[in-house]
Design an enzyme around this catalytic site. Structure first.
Site, PDB file in Angstrom:
ATOM      1  N   PHE A 167       0.853  -1.190   0.000  1.00 10.49           N
ATOM      2  CA  PHE A 167       0.000   0.000   0.000  1.00 10.49           C
ATOM      3  C   PHE A 167       0.882   1.230   0.000  1.00 10.49           C
ATOM      4  CE2 PHE A 167      -2.356   3.520   1.818  1.00 10.49           C
ATOM      5  CZ  PHE A 167      -3.471   3.519   1.007  1.00 10.49           C
ATOM      6  N   ASP A 227       9.281   2.676   1.723  1.00  9.31           N
ATOM      7  CA  ASP A 227       8.107   3.346   2.263  1.00  9.31           C
ATOM      8  C   ASP A 227       8.041   3.013   3.754  1.00  9.31           C
ATOM      9  OD1 ASP A 227       5.582   4.004   3.162  1.00  9.31           O
ATOM     10  OD2 ASP A 227       4.550   3.396   1.323  1.00  9.31           O
ATOM     11  N   LYS A 261       2.597   9.503   8.539  1.00 12.00           N
ATOM     12  CA  LYS A 261       1.873   9.067   9.741  1.00 12.00           C
ATOM     13  C   LYS A 261       2.416   9.617  11.076  1.00 12.00           C
ATOM     14  CE  LYS A 261      -0.881   5.276   8.121  1.00 12.00           C
ATOM     15  NZ  LYS A 261      -0.614   4.837   6.759  1.00 12.00           N
TER      16      LYS A 261
HETATM   17  C1  LIG Z   1      -0.765   5.181   5.338  1.00 11.05           C
HETATM   18  C2  LIG Z   1       0.240   4.762   4.345  1.00 11.05           C
HETATM   19  C3  LIG Z   1       0.444   5.476   3.148  1.00 11.05           C
HETATM   20  C4  LIG Z   1      -0.429   6.641   2.744  1.00 11.05           C
HETATM   21  O1  LIG Z   1      -0.331   7.727   3.613  1.00 11.05           O
HETATM   22  P1  LIG Z   1      -1.422   8.908   3.527  1.00 11.05           P
HETATM   23  O2  LIG Z   1      -0.917   9.923   4.517  1.00 11.05           O
HETATM   24  O3  LIG Z   1      -2.739   8.314   3.908  1.00 11.05           O
HETATM   25  O4  LIG Z   1      -1.434   9.412   2.143  1.00 11.05           O
HETATM   26  C5  LIG Z   1       1.440   5.050   2.301  1.00 11.05           C
HETATM   27  N1  LIG Z   1       2.225   3.998   2.605  1.00 11.05           N
HETATM   28  C6  LIG Z   1       2.069   3.305   3.746  1.00 11.05           C
HETATM   29  C7  LIG Z   1       2.978   2.161   4.037  1.00 11.05           C
HETATM   30  C8  LIG Z   1       1.071   3.652   4.650  1.00 11.05           C
HETATM   31  O5  LIG Z   1       0.900   2.930   5.767  1.00 11.05           O
END
Ligand SMILES: *Cc1c(COP(=O)(O)O)cnc(C)c1O
Length: 400
Positions: free
Chosen positions: A138, A223, A252
């Protein structure tokens, strides 16, 4: 306002992009939150791994108050004091030599993809634009990041999607080796897949990925949006692996609830973002940067890593006890306080979440069958212990 007053207004006026639970949270302190009817909950969600220091952490609240009275926003046309201090902290505590600030995780990943393509293009390799991501990953909801995301359900109805993205199974080096090549600009991966079900790769996987990227001149983008900010017991999860990426993304937990994202990179890569190549109005603005600076300083000063590791050990041990008593639990896995309980086929994690709300505990899912626990990193063993009987009762009541 009461729960029902808030819910009724929201149902009429807010877009229905979330299937929300029937409570409205109006107040928080540490690991506790309260709804509009005054009911208290222990929070094992923390805004989905976001309020890592707990709700309304005093040092962060103080920094926000002080900055709000001093300077809220100016443009990135000027140098910004809390922003440069935050960048200095981040480069001092990670592989990175430069930082770009933005507002969310998706925006950080979008920037990472742009930076990787710009880097290759500046080297005269304009055809080297392809991005390889993992199945089950994701990466966000913008057009490029939802295309990078390895889940079909987020893509339905949004075609045509940007070109140049492909996917390989996660934790499978042979599959990556078959896919990567001279046309690869970058490989983007989560060190542990969060939304994809708390999937922890095998030892050596990350090292192997790094080697393949080096061999083909592809940049490694990690990420760390969910795994970063101390979530696994180190500031960034890849710091357990003995490798460094070329680019990492944060969001986050970076502002403990204030919206801020960051793109971290080595000097060699970062130098390809010059004036005019990338920008965002609010990125690293005084308010968000001051909140994030107070957050990273508190993570360092308040024994957060030590507590995370110690409570994790206790939590995983107690969850193994839950598993032994609960036939519907297939597996417990986690690193630090990024924990998933996988249920057996035919059981939905969302059902457990709903029952636990009734019992005064907030938890969240990661995919259909994984029940995810991502509390504040300063949660206590006693608070963890209070969840255990409720969890056992919940799984027992779900059993068919
Ligand atoms: C939450 C998340 C995102 C997206 O972040 P947003 O601030 O909602 O755009 C991308 N990558 C990972 C691994 C995430 O947990």
């Amino acid at each position: 306002m009461t729960n029902s007053e808030i819910i009724n207004i929201g149902q009429e006026h807010v877009m229905g992009t979330y299937a929300r639970f029937p409570i409205a949270l109006v107040k928080g302190k540490g690991t506790r939150v309260w709804d509009g009817d005054g009911k208290e909950y222990i929070d094992f969600v923390a805004g989905i791994a976001t309020t890592n220091l707990g709700h309304c952490h005093p040092a962060v609240t103080e920094a926000i108050k002080k900055q709000a009275e001093t300077l809220l926003h100016v443009s990135n046309l000027y140098h910004i004091e809390p922003q440069v201090q935050l960048a200095k902290w981040l480069t001092g505590n990670t592989f990175a030599e430069r930082v770009f600030f933005c507002n969310s995780g998706a925006e950080a990943n979008e920037g990472a993809i742009k930076l990787a393509r710009k880097y290759q293009s500046d080297k005269g390799l304009a055809g080297k634009y392809k991005v390889i991501a993992a199945g089950g990953s994701f990466h966000g909801r913008t057009l490029a990041t939802l295309t990078a995301t390895g889940q079909d359900k987020v893509k339905v109805g949004f075609s045509p999607l940007p070109e140049g993205f492909s996917h390989v199974p996660y934790d499978d080096l042979a599959a990556l080796e078959a896919a990567v090549g001279d046309d690869s600009a970058a490989v983007i991966l989560e060190p542990i897949q969060g939304e994809g079900g708390i999937r922890i790769p095998s030892p050596g996987y990350m090292k192997g990925v790094r080697k393949l990227c080096d061999k083909y001149g592809a940049l490694l983008i990690l990420d760390e949006i969910q795994t970063g900010m101390g979530r696994t017991g180190k500031f960034l999860a890849h710091q357990w692996e003995g490798i460094t990426p070329d680019i990492a993304t944060l969001a986050k937990g970076l502002g403990n609830g204030v919206p801020i994202g960051a793109l971290l990179a080595t000097e060699e890569v970062a130098s390809h973002f010059g004036p005019g190549s990338h920008a965002t109005t609010f990125g690293g603005n005084p308010l968000c940067a001051a909140a994030a600076l107070a957050t990273v300083r508190a993570v360092e000063a308040e024994g957060i890593y030590e507590n995370c590791i110690e409570v994790s050990r206790h939590f995983l041990k107690r969850l193994e006890e839950v598993k032994a008593k609960s036939p519907i639990v297939r597996e417990v896995r986690g690193k630090g306080l990024l924990i998933g309980i996988e249920l057996e086929e035919g059981y939905l994690a969302i059902d457990a979440v709903k029952i636990l709300i009734e019992k005064g505990f907030l938890t969240v899912v990661a995919g259909e069958r994984v029940h995810r626990l991502v509390p504040a990193l300063n949660i206590t063993k006693e608070e963890v212990d209070s969840l255990i009987p409720a969890l056992e009762e919940t799984y027992a009541s779900m059993q068919k």
